[in-house]
Motif scaffolding. Structure first.
Motif, PDB file in Angstrom:
ATOM      1  N   UNK A 469     -18.944  37.319 -14.506  1.00 31.42           N
ATOM      2  CA  UNK A 469     -19.528  38.563 -14.035  1.00 31.42           C
ATOM      3  C   UNK A 469     -19.211  38.808 -12.581  1.00 31.42           C
ATOM      4  N   UNK A 470     -19.448  40.040 -12.141  1.00 30.00           N
ATOM      5  CA  UNK A 470     -19.230  40.420 -10.757  1.00 30.00           C
ATOM      6  C   UNK A 470     -20.499  40.944 -10.129  1.00 30.00           C
ATOM      7  N   UNK A 471     -20.652  40.723  -8.824  1.00 27.49           N
ATOM      8  CA  UNK A 471     -21.813  41.169  -8.080  1.00 27.49           C
ATOM      9  C   UNK A 471     -23.064  40.488  -8.639  1.00 27.49           C
ATOM     10  N   UNK A 472     -24.050  41.243  -9.154  1.00 24.85           N
ATOM     11  CA  UNK A 472     -25.213  40.598  -9.753  1.00 24.85           C
ATOM     12  C   UNK A 472     -24.799  39.768 -10.966  1.00 24.85           C
ATOM     13  N   UNK A 473     -23.775  40.222 -11.673  1.00 24.74           N
ATOM     14  CA  UNK A 473     -23.260  39.414 -12.776  1.00 24.74           C
ATOM     15  C   UNK A 473     -22.646  38.117 -12.287  1.00 24.74           C
ATOM     16  N   UNK A 474     -22.010  38.137 -11.109  1.00 22.74           N
ATOM     17  CA  UNK A 474     -21.497  36.913 -10.512  1.00 22.74           C
ATOM     18  C   UNK A 474     -22.623  35.988 -10.097  1.00 22.74           C
ATOM     19  N   UNK A 475     -23.700  36.573  -9.571  1.00 21.47           N
ATOM     20  CA  UNK A 475     -24.890  35.795  -9.232  1.00 21.47           C
ATOM     21  C   UNK A 475     -25.456  35.106 -10.471  1.00 21.47           C
ATOM     22  N   UNK A 476     -25.616  35.868 -11.567  1.00 21.44           N
ATOM     23  CA  UNK A 476     -26.150  35.279 -12.789  1.00 21.44           C
ATOM     24  C   UNK A 476     -25.216  34.219 -13.347  1.00 21.44           C
ATOM     25  N   UNK A 492     -16.889  32.113 -14.169  1.00 17.93           N
ATOM     26  CA  UNK A 492     -16.052  32.988 -13.348  1.00 17.93           C
ATOM     27  C   UNK A 492     -16.974  33.948 -12.598  1.00 17.93           C
ATOM     28  N   UNK A 493     -17.103  33.777 -11.297  1.00 19.51           N
ATOM     29  CA  UNK A 493     -18.043  34.582 -10.512  1.00 19.51           C
ATOM     30  C   UNK A 493     -17.289  35.380  -9.460  1.00 19.51           C
ATOM     31  N   UNK A 494     -17.395  36.723  -9.537  1.00 12.71           N
ATOM     32  CA  UNK A 494     -16.760  37.606  -8.558  1.00 12.71           C
ATOM     33  C   UNK A 494     -17.824  38.182  -7.641  1.00 12.71           C
ATOM     34  N   UNK A 495     -17.534  38.211  -6.347  1.00 19.44           N
ATOM     35  CA  UNK A 495     -18.434  38.719  -5.297  1.00 19.44           C
ATOM     36  C   UNK A 495     -19.897  38.413  -5.605  1.00 19.44           C
ATOM     37  N   UNK A 547     -14.746  29.196 -10.986  1.00 22.36           N
ATOM     38  CA  UNK A 547     -13.808  30.044 -10.242  1.00 22.36           C
ATOM     39  C   UNK A 547     -14.626  31.122  -9.529  1.00 22.36           C
ATOM     40  N   UNK A 548     -14.378  31.300  -8.230  1.00 28.94           N
ATOM     41  CA  UNK A 548     -15.096  32.292  -7.426  1.00 28.94           C
ATOM     42  C   UNK A 548     -14.095  33.157  -6.683  1.00 28.94           C
ATOM     43  N   UNK A 549     -14.294  34.464  -6.716  1.00 25.53           N
ATOM     44  CA  UNK A 549     -13.522  35.379  -5.878  1.00 25.53           C
ATOM     45  C   UNK A 549     -14.501  36.143  -4.995  1.00 25.53           C
TER      46      UNK A 549
END
Length: 612
Positions: A469-476, A492-495, A547-549
């Motif tokens: 996920x990205x943003x809050x999805x990356x947080x979760x 896989x966590x984006x921003x 993996x983090x972007x």
């Protein structure tokens, strides 16, 4: 070129905005050059022109009512901190649109017919401010408060300004104040007081007619978002009889005779026309001096369907000729700007995006009620390696709309599951407002319930599950990897938010207010809640490769808190990769976005294949 890359590279356009007093002049967003930028379009001549050209793209812009100029927000490499610029519609040099105003985060903008602008600003030092900027004069501050606030709209004749504010301290539920240009208060509408529950309001827009003070307002009084009409001069509130399930929004038709209703329900959306009576529809009859009987008559009109295909309408606007233009897509079909006239409004040149597979709906019983999930899967029989693609927000929801990233996973043999967890919009106020105090943990309970269904149904291989996920999805994603370490093969966590306390201290002020609302206070006031909801708390329990972007200029999920999390992973020699890029909360550059998806695909495939 593989289909998944074509979907990103194919030129796209957003719904054209048009000048209220010059409807042939339009402004839209497109990625035709490989970066999302603003374009002007003269409908009378057919001429289109790229208006902005910046390395990291531009999407925030609007037209003056007379169509003579475009206003666009200029930040630095995606940091969302900057100033409004102005440019002639036909082209020419950019100039500061609000000279005298210091750079800030944007807090809304409304432009009057005499060139006056009402500008909302937000800074960490000053909180929220609103200024009136008249041509050739210094800006005049008319509002200031530490809590979040912003500009809602300016009346057609420029005599009234609608502000949304959260002076009561709940950033999830705004109140509305109508003021005059000198800042003096005309009226207040506040549903956060006097009841056992706080309810939110939103500004949808003043009536588009001189002398008409009516304001279209979104409210939650019946457990969902729906519109009503409020006259701040008389205090009359007019309920609208719109008997549709789910959330309902609305905007005015250009002559004020009807409302264009946008209805969202169970991850799809549709359009309706709501007729207003002549007495309540336009002119002075609906403004100052109108009586309660006239106002009540304004809600008597019938509701009629505006035909759109099944899927998602991402935006719509009623034109002066009575037609409606709308941006539509489905999970299987790429977006198009269509008209109720039957025409495609704008058809960008170049390659067309390949379609994808449709979604199917799944309903799963969860700890807080039935959870809606959208599923896409490749051809063949399961169980499949499966990506749980978690949406951001959190006050947002996944819908039956075209999305290039999920389609890329399907092309590579993965099933994709998207969960509209508690906190998501579109399922009523109680579902959205359930997300408080146990932030992150609540959403993950719902994701876990859908994960159990995906495995038991034979869709998903339990050994090859990817949390993404990205943003809050990356947080979760990061929180889920730590609190559900045996459930996921790859993360896989984006921003993302990775270290909640550091994120709070470094993020933009509006998001601090939201965090205080969600968690019930600051890190100093409720340290145990921040600790329980922070991915950093559980980093030592993470088992899956990560993996983090992250964007180095991101004001929403700042880079330092990501680095803190990465350092903890590195300290225990846990398998991880980090990709940092020179932008903010995501990228508007097509090739950069393709690079990010390619890196995610490669990372997931490598580690999922190890478990095959």
């Amino acid at each position: 070129m593989p289909d998944w890359e074509k979907r990103f590279r194919a030129p796209r356009i957003g719904l054209p905005d048009w000048a209220e007093d010059a409807p042939d002049r339009s402004l839209f967003v497109s990625n035709a050059t490989g970066t999302f930028e603003l374009y002007t379009w003269d409908r009378a001549t057919g001429k289109q022109r790229q208006a902005t050209d910046r390395p990291n793209g531009t999407t925030d812009g609007t037209l003056s009512p007379d169509g003579r100029s475009i206003w666009w927000f200029s930040d630095t490499d995606g940091d969302e901190f900057g100033v409004w610029m102005r440019q002639p519609f036909e082209g020419g040099p950019d100039e500061p649109a609000t000279p005298g105003l210091a750079p800030s985060y944007p807090g809304g903008l409304a432009i009057g017919r005499d060139g006056t602008a009402v500008v909302g600003c937000s800074t960490d030092e000053e909180g929220s401010t609103v200024h009136v900027v008249r041509p050739g004069e210094a800006p005049v501050e008319i509002y200031r408060h530490r809590e979040s606030a912003g500009v809602g709209d300016l009346s057609h004749d420029g005599s009234l300004i609608a502000l949304e504010h959260t002076e009561h301290g709940d950033a999830m539920h705004s109140a509305i104040r109508v003021v005059r240009p000198d800042g003096s208060t005309v009226a207040e509408l506040d549903d956060t007081k006097g009841g056992t529950e706080e309810l939110g309001l939103s500004v949808m827009g003043f009536a588009p007619v001189d002398g008409d003070a009516r304001l279209l307002v979104g409210h939650q009084r019946r457990g969902r978002w729906e519109p009503m009409i409020w006259d701040p001069l008389t205090g009359v509130e007019t309920a609208l009889d719109i008997d549709l399930p789910g959330d309902v929004g609305a905007d005015w038709y250009p002559d004020g005779s009807a409302l264009l209703v946008e209805h969202e329900y169970q991850a799809r959306s549709e359009l309706w026309r709501y007729e207003l009576s002549t007495a309540g529809g336009h002119g002075a009859a609906g403004g100052a001096g109108s009586g309660a009987d006239d106002a009540a008559a304004g809600a008597a009109g019938p509701l009629s369907r505006v035909e759109t295909p099944a899927g998602t309408v991402s935006g719509a606007t009623a034109r002066p000729d009575g037609t409606v233009e709308f941006l539509w897509s489905s999970a299987a079909q790429p977006p198009e700007v269509r008209s109720t006239s039957g025409e495609v409004v704008l058809d960008p040149p170049g390659m067309k995006a390949p379609g994808s597979v449709p979604v199917r709906d799944v309903w799963v019983e969860g700890p807080g009620g039935r959870i809606h999930a959208l599923v896409q899967q490749p051809a063949g029989e399961g169980p499949f390696p499966t990506v749980f693609d978690i949406h951001g927000g959190p006050t947002w929801h996944d819908s039956d709309a075209f999305a290039s990233a999920p389609a890329a996973w399907v092309d590579h043999g993965f099933a994709v599951v998207r969960v509209n967890y508690r906190g998501s919009t579109g399922y009523g106020r109680a579902w959205t407002d359930a997300l408080k105090h146990r932030v992150g943990l609540i959403e993950l309970e719902d994701i876990a319930a859908v994960r159990a269904w995906a495995v038991s149904s034979g869709l998903a291989d339990p050994e090859r599950l990817v949390l993404s996920g990205g943003s809050w999805g990356g947080y979760l994603t990061l929180l889920g990897l730590g609190t559900q370490p045996d459930a996921w093969a790859v993360g896989l966590a984006a921003v993302p938010v990775a270290d909640y306390v550091t994120a709070y201290n470094d993020e933009m002020e509006a998001l601090k207010a939201m965090d205080r609302t969600l968690l019930g206070g600051t890190p100093e006031e409720v340290p145990e809640r921040f600790e329980a909801s922070s991915p950093l708390t559980y980093v030592d329990a993470v088992r899956a490769p990560v993996y983090i972007s992250a964007g180095v200029n991101d004001p929403r999920c700042p880079i330092q808190q990501v680095e803190n999390y990465v350092q903890r992973l590195a300290g225990r020699s846990h398998p991880h990769e980090v990709y940092r890029y020179d932008a903010g909360h995501g990228s508007l550059v097509v090739e950069e976005r393709i690079k990010q998806v390619r890196l995610e695909l490669d990372f997931a495939q490598r580690h999922v294949n190890e478990r095959s």
